[in-house]
Write an enzyme that holds these catalytic residues in place. Structure first.
Site, PDB file in Angstrom:
ATOM      1  NE  ARG A 291      36.332 -12.475  26.413  1.00 21.85           N
ATOM      2  CZ  ARG A 291      35.735 -13.715  25.636  1.00 21.85           C
ATOM      3  NH1 ARG A 291      35.068 -14.282  26.603  1.00 21.85           N
ATOM      4  NH2 ARG A 291      36.006 -13.793  24.527  1.00 21.85           N
TER       5      ARG A 291
ATOM      6  CE  LYS B 169      39.044 -16.128  23.229  1.00 16.03           C
ATOM      7  NZ  LYS B 169      39.155 -17.227  23.766  1.00 16.03           N
TER       8      LYS B 169
ATOM      9  CD  GLU C 204      36.831 -22.010  30.898  1.00 19.81           C
ATOM     10  OE1 GLU C 204      36.436 -21.625  30.157  1.00 19.81           O
ATOM     11  OE2 GLU C 204      37.855 -21.114  31.413  1.00 19.81           O
TER      12      GLU C 204
HETATM   13  N1  PLP Z   1      36.350 -20.690  27.868  1.00 18.69           N
HETATM   14  C1  PLP Z   1      37.460 -20.764  27.065  1.00 18.69           C
HETATM   15  C2  PLP Z   1      38.471 -21.235  27.697  1.00 18.69           C
HETATM   16  C3  PLP Z   1      37.572 -20.331  25.976  1.00 18.69           C
HETATM   17  O1  PLP Z   1      38.584 -20.217  25.242  1.00 18.69           O
HETATM   18  C4  PLP Z   1      36.190 -19.658  25.095  1.00 18.69           C
HETATM   19  C5  PLP Z   1      36.270 -19.168  23.781  1.00 18.69           C
HETATM   20  O2  PLP Z   1      36.292 -17.729  23.671  1.00 18.69           O
HETATM   21  C6  PLP Z   1      34.940 -19.610  26.022  1.00 18.69           C
HETATM   22  C7  PLP Z   1      35.108 -20.022  27.172  1.00 18.69           C
HETATM   23  C8  PLP Z   1      33.810 -18.919  25.437  1.00 18.69           C
HETATM   24  O3  PLP Z   1      33.897 -17.484  25.449  1.00 18.69           O
HETATM   25  P1  PLP Z   1      32.953 -16.780  24.315  1.00 18.69           P
HETATM   26  O4  PLP Z   1      31.555 -17.352  24.717  1.00 18.69           O
HETATM   27  O5  PLP Z   1      33.037 -15.411  24.844  1.00 18.69           O
HETATM   28  O6  PLP Z   1      33.406 -17.218  22.906  1.00 18.69           O
HETATM   29  C1  COI Z   2      36.220 -18.961  20.750  1.00 17.34           C
HETATM   30  O1  COI Z   2      35.589 -19.599  20.905  1.00 17.34           O
HETATM   31  O2  COI Z   2      36.413 -18.074  20.065  1.00 17.34           O
HETATM   32  C2  COI Z   2      37.541 -19.489  21.243  1.00 17.34           C
HETATM   33  O3  COI Z   2      38.344 -18.603  21.214  1.00 17.34           O
HETATM   34  C3  COI Z   2      37.741 -20.824  21.322  1.00 17.34           C
HETATM   35  C4  COI Z   2      39.189 -21.383  20.834  1.00 17.34           C
HETATM   36  C5  COI Z   2      39.205 -21.704  19.263  1.00 17.34           C
HETATM   37  C6  COI Z   2      40.272 -20.985  21.243  1.00 17.34           C
END
Ligand code: PLP
Ligand code: COI
Length: 343
Positions: free
Chosen positions: A84, A186, A222
């Site tokens: 990612r 991200k 989300e």
């Molecule tokens: N959506 C957003 C906007 C986020 O910042 C995060 C955190 O990383 C997620 C979703 C969840 O992603 P992940 O499960 O890969 O941490």
């Molecule tokens: C995460 O879950 O790792 C995120 O990036 C969420 C937040 C702290 C920005």
């Protein structure tokens, strides 16, 4: 000044920054990465003309290290974070950091700060923040001539106050991302866009914002820092939004698999209309920081919709939480390749 692990009460931690002894740094110039290794200072001297300051060339990842009952330290699907990060890099025309190097950088940083990986059962984990910024001298709107990739870590407790209790969320008139913008990457800019709606929501007593789709504002996308799911009352179907402007969450991808293959639930990535929440019995946010955070209610245009389980986590949210965290801490068998030992 970095901190001493003996001074930390791991049970009491919130989600906050700590300056730990070591972080990984790698520098890119003229088409290659060089000077890769651990450094001690948390400061990064860079040019005032860095694109990270002006044009948003700034991407990051979020992951965690978990200490098991056997005292061993585990990572959860780090290859997915590497992939990612590189997808985000391609979106902002930044160099990729190769997957094997990414995993090595994460392992080395965790190992060097191993005293700070919270003990099993403390409820805390080691949060890992890999990131990349555009640096060097540049003033026209264009990609940077130099880049820095870094990984730093810190022990953290629950992201939302109350941990695995239910929280109240609220919709916003603002969007975190545009329909064909950078929502699926991200990138720091998405979070900049979410600061005001997030602060407004918190000042009104909500845990966070649930964003609606930026084109029509009729469907849930989300949360500001996590993906969203509901359990449909009819058939206990697990539903999570499908949208090109949400972050493809690794937790979501994992829970879709676990809901279907371990709990035997029907699963769907589809539409969740904000005006049709009555058909769902449970709701939650899911992400690395959020883990699985049960959502008790969503307020939209001043009206609070309470889910069936508004005061306490519902049974399926709880079962998914146990399955996911059981795998992450090494208590439950992991699907092939999901858990990577640090040592
Ligand atoms: N959506 C957003 C906007 C986020 O910042 C995060 C955190 O990383 C997620 C979703 C969840 O992603 P992940 O499960 O890969 O941490
Ligand atoms: C995460 O879950 O790792 C995120 O990036 C969420 C937040 C702290 C920005």
């Amino acid at each position: 000044m970095s901190i001493d692990a003996k001074d930390i009460n791991f049970e009491e931690l919130g989600f906050g920054y700590m300056d730990l002894p070591y972080r990984w740094r790698a520098y890119w110039k003229d088409g290659q990465w060089y000077k890769e290794g651990l450094e001690e200072s948390n400061m990064i001297p860079v040019s005032e003309a860095s694109t990270a300051f002006h044009y948003g060339q700034n991407i990051f990842e979020g992951m965690k290290a978990y200490r098991g009952q056997d005292d061993q330290i585990r990572l959860f699907r780090p290859d997915e974070n590497a992939k990612r990060l590189n997808a985000s890099a391609r979106r902002l025309i930044m160099p990729e950091y190769p997957e094997e190097k990414f995993i090595e950088a994460v392992k080395e940083t965790v190992k060097a700060n191993a005293d700070f990986v919270p003990p099993y059962g403390s409820g805390a984990t080691l949060y890992i923040r890999p990131f990349m910024i555009g640096t060097g001298d540049n003033i026209g709107v264009g990609p940077a001539p130099e880049y820095i990739f870094s990984v730093f870590v810190m022990p953290v407790g629950p992201y939302f106050k109350g941990g695995f209790g239910t929280s109240k969320f609220v919709t916003s008139e603002y969007d975190r991302a545009a329909p064909h913008g950078t929502g699926a990457a991200k990138v720091a800019g998405n979070y900049g866009a979410s600061l005001k709606p997030g602060k407004d929501a918190k000042s009104e007593g909500y845990a966070d914002v649930v964003y609606l789709d930026p084109a029509t504002h009729t469907k849930i996308e989300e949360a500001g820092s996590a993906n969203f799911f509901v359990i449909e009352r009819d058939g206990h179907k697990f539903v999570t939004p499908a949208s090109p402007s949400i972050l493809p969450s690794i937790t979501k991808k994992s829970i879709l698999y676990l809901a279907e293959n371990r709990l035997g639930l029907p699963v769907e990535e589809g539409d969740i209309f904000i005006d049709d929440l009555g058909r769902y019995e449970e709701a939650g946010a899911m992400g690395t920081a959020a883990v699985i955070s049960p959502i008790g209610s969503i307020t939209h245009q001043g009206e609070e919709h309470k889910f069936d389980y508004s005061d306490q986590p519902g049974p399926l949210t709880t079962a998914l939480y146990k399955e996911l965290t059981g795998i992450q801490y090494g208590d439950k068998e992991a699907p092939e390749g999901w858990v990577v030992m640090v040592d």
